[in-house]
Design a protein around this motif. Sequence first.
Motif, PDB file in Angstrom:
ATOM      1  N   ALA A 138      -7.088   0.481  14.915  1.00 35.32           N
ATOM      2  CA  ALA A 138      -6.223   1.662  14.887  1.00 35.32           C
ATOM      3  C   ALA A 138      -6.326   2.437  13.571  1.00 35.32           C
ATOM      4  N   GLY A 139      -6.460   1.750  12.459  1.00 39.06           N
ATOM      5  CA  GLY A 139      -6.491   2.441  11.179  1.00 39.06           C
ATOM      6  C   GLY A 139      -5.229   3.255  10.955  1.00 39.06           C
ATOM      7  N   ALA A 140      -5.397   4.454  10.428  1.00 41.56           N
ATOM      8  CA  ALA A 140      -4.249   5.308  10.117  1.00 41.56           C
ATOM      9  C   ALA A 140      -3.471   5.720  11.356  1.00 41.56           C
ATOM     10  N   ALA A 141      -4.089   5.602  12.540  1.00 42.43           N
ATOM     11  CA  ALA A 141      -3.398   5.959  13.787  1.00 42.43           C
ATOM     12  C   ALA A 141      -2.224   5.029  14.076  1.00 42.43           C
ATOM     13  N   ILE A 142      -2.092   3.970  13.310  1.00 38.63           N
ATOM     14  CA  ILE A 142      -0.950   3.075  13.483  1.00 38.63           C
ATOM     15  C   ILE A 142       0.361   3.813  13.216  1.00 38.63           C
TER      16      ILE A 142
END
Length: 246
Positions: A138-142
Amino acid sequence: MQDKIDVLAAAGMNTRLAHSGNSPADYHGFVNPPVVRASTVLFPNAVTMETRNQKYTYGTRGTPTTDALCEAIDALEGSSGTVLVPSGLAAVTVPFLGVLSAGDHALIVDSVYFPTRHFCDTMLKRLGVAVDYYDPMAGAAIEALMKPNTRLVHMEAPGSNTFEMQDIGAIAAVAHRHGAVATMDNTWATPLYFRPLDHGVDISIHAATKYPSGHSDVLFGTVSANAALWPRLKEAAITLGVCGAP
């Protein structure tokens, strides 16, 4: 001791591994610190006992042996303090219990070590903590999964069994923007290959049963925190009465 620390800071990793935590001058020249098997510690008088105004007060709160190992781990992790616990799973549960309270929400990476998932799905939920699992990629999409009551974001890289690599810096940054603590299980990489605190993680977790102990002889865990989280981590370990054996 400070001179030794300064010299080691400029040394290569193998030299640091060989010397961190050892202070022969403190023990009549013996290279390794003695194993202190202790519970009760004596105080010189009642005032000292009441104020706990001495370095060692009880076996669960540290000994010269545990301090030596914690010093070495702090040097590797770049941490402000380390607690030693009896297993890798305890290295996860102690900081979780130190950070989370009833009504809180935690985000846990979906590729997490299975005993960690079991702890989250049973004890944490029974204690009133809501848990959601997120895609390790997810990275920053978390950020879309963060809630007003999210208090902890837990990472693991590489992930257990599936070995995904997470964007640790991006996830830690999102956690901090929302006032959450960022924890990471760094067992697979060890601080030789990745230092979580250098990438924004607050608490670095290791199942020291594995690489540090040689995989088959010792059950052990370490938990290392940055300056902001160290007091909470230390208090949690003391309150729970969880400590490593001599």
